[in-house]
Write an enzyme that holds these catalytic residues in place. Structure first.
Site, PDB file in Angstrom:
ATOM      1  N   ARG A 121      48.068 -16.237  58.508  1.00 25.17           N
ATOM      2  CA  ARG A 121      48.966 -15.967  57.343  1.00 25.17           C
ATOM      3  C   ARG A 121      50.288 -16.578  57.049  1.00 25.17           C
ATOM      4  NH1 ARG A 121      50.624 -10.546  57.616  1.00 25.17           N
ATOM      5  NH2 ARG A 121      52.906 -11.284  57.710  1.00 25.17           N
TER       6      ARG A 121
ATOM      7  N   ARG B 210      61.482  -2.368  63.499  1.00 31.17           N
ATOM      8  CA  ARG B 210      62.615  -3.038  62.569  1.00 31.17           C
ATOM      9  C   ARG B 210      62.649  -2.544  61.545  1.00 31.17           C
ATOM     10  NH1 ARG B 210      62.502  -8.727  63.609  1.00 31.17           N
ATOM     11  NH2 ARG B 210      63.888  -8.503  65.440  1.00 31.17           N
TER      12      ARG B 210
ATOM     13  N   TYR C 213      47.341  -3.872  52.750  1.00 32.65           N
ATOM     14  CA  TYR C 213      47.177  -4.587  53.649  1.00 32.65           C
ATOM     15  C   TYR C 213      45.649  -4.479  54.226  1.00 32.65           C
ATOM     16  CZ  TYR C 213      52.123  -4.376  54.846  1.00 32.65           C
ATOM     17  OH  TYR C 213      53.485  -4.413  54.727  1.00 32.65           O
TER      18      TYR C 213
ATOM     19  N   HIS D 198      53.410  -1.199  70.246  1.00 34.45           N
ATOM     20  CA  HIS D 198      53.128  -1.583  68.912  1.00 34.45           C
ATOM     21  C   HIS D 198      51.390  -1.383  69.005  1.00 34.45           C
ATOM     22  CE1 HIS D 198      52.113  -5.076  65.967  1.00 34.45           C
ATOM     23  NE2 HIS D 198      53.140  -4.658  65.317  1.00 34.45           N
TER      24      HIS D 198
ATOM     25  N   ASN E  94      61.326 -11.230  51.371  1.00 42.07           N
ATOM     26  CA  ASN E  94      61.027 -11.926  52.523  1.00 42.07           C
ATOM     27  C   ASN E  94      62.247 -12.393  52.923  1.00 42.07           C
ATOM     28  OD1 ASN E  94      58.352 -10.961  52.784  1.00 42.07           O
ATOM     29  ND2 ASN E  94      57.520 -12.802  52.009  1.00 42.07           N
TER      30      ASN E  94
END
Length: 753
Positions: free
Chosen positions: A618, A459, A522, A489, A84
């Site tokens: 989140r 990305r 996810y 998206h 991250n």
């Protein structure tokens, strides 16, 4: 025959109004509310975006610090934290530095100047990275050793182990290495982003003259070399789940290389060596309006990405001052960009250890199950997904509901069904061996009309998506790259099928990508439906994305960049009107990030009017809840766990039937979709939210939101700008939301429903 539709500039009358390309009529506003005077809100009402992101990664680190979590899951969270932070520096920090350098940086919504934001990032990042290294060295690593999993130095290996690794080095590592000298004939070499390197000082024994050299640690070799109980090095390309269950030792790859530097510089004396790592600006910028072919422009930009300026230099403790000075000078970094840390650097490689087959050190195993409404038709051969969708809308909740037996099967069956005439599909991210792409290719081979809208600007997936786009084109799929200035998206599938009573459109609208691998990790929602209104909505939206249809209206969709923000704000204001009228009023939101100032201001004003606002965020959150007079009625929670919380849900206490299409009734109104509360989602992307019409599904989603916000659920609570964890170490016991959903799915499977 290959057919490709590349991204093209809009006509002049549309180019000036990109947002109108995804257009709806604005919703009705109550006349008496139109000009209600609004009191000014305080200037410091927003938390800083970048500082909030670092607070999110701190929550990831807190999970790794938690001794109540399975040990190898803690290892995995240490790797996630490192990964991250790498992306944060490559994109956010690099972008901020670029804007400062070009004079384009402006004061953040938080009120901090660009340099103040950069200073705050540096201070927090230094603290978190040091804490991260300390957690691994002083806590997790000793705990691993107790389980027979050790990270050792070269001199801690037994002689027979060293001998075996000597052989391993000669066969598997040495041929890959390329030492690069620095002298008048060899300028300081380019150091690629995120590469681990050895800075080496060698001397000519005859003259005593010293030379500097750099050795890159090959990124395609295992970061940590496993040595089994018999002292045998593991395969150079270990895969998940192949590691041994018995005692296992790991030695860092850079230490193995360091022990063999004499073989790289024969005849020279190796005097010192140190590890270092560089992070570079790896964001991608493409001037789309000037690109005749977006695909070619993106490919060129990906080549330029490799040579972005450095934004972070990591050095192992103990580096000599002169080598430190040399690296800082040659790489052009400043002191605040230098991070000295205990070895080993680059703990993203801990995934090799986290993948060990030790069930006692992992979360209990969980296999997603087929949604109960789809399981009802599984006895048919083949499974008739279309029959199940005709019976009712099906609300999926991944990973608890299997992606492969729902969305994947839906598209595979559509590709094989001779009654299916056309498939239209958006692809933002997908896996390297994507069955979704294979299904689209099979459909095109079968003569169906297939449209794939591939977002090649996703990305860090740009190169993969370019490869998929070319593969799809070669198969005869109509490939579209979207609208100039906007990323596509939204997560949409449309299947047109010829049936006895005419054409019927089957649809999937989701919150997550068509990615079978991440669908197991996810949490996302998706809706399978053949509702005619949704079919018409998706037909119109796909027509906008592949052609020109700027004046479309939608029945059950809100579509960005035109109406997601305005639609959400209208509904928030509707709750405020209800609260002022003395009615029940609330807003419940679950998103990944919440930083859009206009939406947050609407929530602040609703809170001031007495609306209870509950948010589950989140990641980044610019909302400051619980500030007296500003956000007394706003509560914000955050949930982390074995799965990445990724679904977006927007719920409102009140609705007005005439505003949201046929079949709507007064009462809770709830949407799911792809859009977070961020500028990029609401202004620079094509996003879609779909209204849930089935009362049982509304109840299911409301129960999820209420449980997520429950005081007895293990969450992080946001108090103004400070996150505080509530878990079993407090006054508990607290409910683990994800574990409870796993157990519910198991109970349903056992009960056959």
């Amino acid at each position: 025959m290959t057919e490709s539709i590349t991204q093209r500039p809009l006509p002049p009358d549309l180019a000036a109004h990109i947002a109108e390309h995804i257009a709806e009529e604005p919703e009705h506003v109550e006349p008496e509310e139109e000009h209600r005077p609004l009191a000014p809100l305080p200037a410091d009402r927003f938390a800083d975006r970048e500082v909030s992101w670092l607070a999110f990664n701190e929550r990831v680190l807190e999970w790794a610090e938690d001794p109540s979590q399975p040990l190898l899951e803690r290892v995995r969270f240490l790797a996630i934290f490192a990964s991250n932070l790498d992306e944060f520096f490559m994109v956010r920090v690099a972008g901020l530095k670029r804007r400062i350098a070009t004079g384009l940086a402006v004061t953040a919504a938080s009120g901090l100047s660009p340099r103040e934001v950069l200073a705050a990032i540096s201070a927090s990042a230094h603290e978190l990275m040091a804490r991260h290294a300390e957690v691994f060295r002083d806590d997790v690593q000793p705990a691993l050793a107790k389980e027979g999993i050790t990270l050792v130095h070269w001199d801690e290996l037994e002689t027979r182990e060293q001998e075996r690794i000597h052989k391993y080095f000669r066969k598997q590592i040495f041929p890959v290495l390329t030492p690069l000298a620095v002298d008048p004939a060899h300028p300081f070499p380019y150091i690629s982003g995120l590469s681990l390197n050895l800075a080496v000082v060698v001397a000519n024994p005859a003259t005593g003259k010293e030379h500097f050299a750099r050795v890159k640690v090959p990124p395609l070799l295992p970061r940590f070399i496993a040595v089994d109980a018999k002292g045998r090095p593991s395969s150079p390309t270990p895969t998940s789940g192949t590691a041994r269950k018995g005692p296992t030792s790991y030695v860092p790859l850079e230490e193995v290389i360091a022990q063999h530097l004499d073989q790289l510089f024969p005849g020279m004396e190796v005097r010192e060596h140190h590890t270092f790592r560089v992070t570079r600006n790896e964001d991608v910028e493409v001037e789309e309006d000037d690109a005749e072919n977006l695909l070619q422009a993106m490919e060129k930009e990906l080549l330029r990405r490799r040579f972005g300026p450095p934004v972070r230099l990591e050095l192992a403790h103990g580096i000599s001052p002169r080598i430190r000075e040399l690296l800082v000078r040659e790489l052009g970094v400043t002191e605040p960009e230098v991070y000295e840390l205990p070895a080993p650097l680059d703990l993203t490689g801990l995934n090799v250890i986290a993948d060990l087959e030790r069930s006692d050190l992992h979360f209990p195993s969980f296999v997603p199950t087929t949604h109960r409404f789809l399981a009802e038709v599984e006895s048919a051969q083949p499974t008739d997904v279309f029959a199940a969708i005709r019976s009712r809308d099906i609300l999926l909740h991944h990973p608890y509901d299997s992606f492969s037996t729902s969305v994947q099967t839906f598209l595979e069956q559509a590709a094989a069904d001779p009654a299916v005439l056309a498939i239209k599909q958006t692809l933002y991210r997908t896996s390297g061996d994507s069955p979704i792409v294979d299904a689209l290719i099979d459909a095109a081979d079968a003569g169906k009309q297939v449209l794939a809208l591939v977002e090649i600007k996703a990305r860090f997936d740009e190169q993969a998506n370019i490869s998929w786009a070319r593969k799809l084109e070669q198969a005869g799929v109509h490939v579209v790259y979207g609208i100039v200035g906007l990323k596509t998206h939204c997560k949409l599938s449309l299947v047109v099928r010829q049936e006895s009573d005419g054409l019927r459109r089957y649809c999937h609208v989701g919150t997550g990508n068509y990615h079978p691998k991440t669908a197991r990790l996810y949490t996302d929602h998706g809706l399978l439906t053949c509702d005619p209104d949704v079919g018409q909505d998706l037909t119109r939206l796909f027509n906008q994305l592949s052609g020109y249809a700027p004046q479309s209206r939608f029945h059950r969709l809100l579509v960005a960049p035109r109406t997601v923000r305005t639609g959400l704000i209208e509904r928030i204001e509707r709750e405020a009107r209800a609260a002022r009228a003395g009615k029940e009023a609330w807003v419940k939101i679950k998103v990944n990030s919440a930083v859009d100032e206009q939406t947050i201001d609407a929530l602040y004003r609703a809170s001031q009017d007495g609306v209870q606002v509950d948010m589950v965020v989140r990641g980044i959150c610019a909302v400051r809840p619980g500030v007296p007079g500003l956000s007394d009625n706003i509560r914000v929670r955050s949930i982390l766990g074995r799965f990445l919380e990724h679904s977006r849900i927007y719920a409102f206490a009140n609705s007005q039937g005439e505003q949201i299409g046929e079949g709507a009734t007064d009462g809770p109104e709830i949407f799911i979709g792809s859009a977070d509360l961020m500028h990029r989602n609401l202004d620079r992307r094509v996003e879609a939210l779909i209204r849930i019409a089935d009362p049982d599904q509304v109840t299911e989603l409301m129960d999820l939101l209420d449980t997520s916000m429950d005081e007895r659920t293990a969450t992080w609570h946001l108090h103004d700008t400070t996150w505080v964890r509530r878990n079993a170490d407090d006054a508990g016991p607290y409910l683990d939301l994800q574990a409870s959903l796993v157990n519910r799915q198991r109970r349903r499977m056992s009960a056959g429903r």
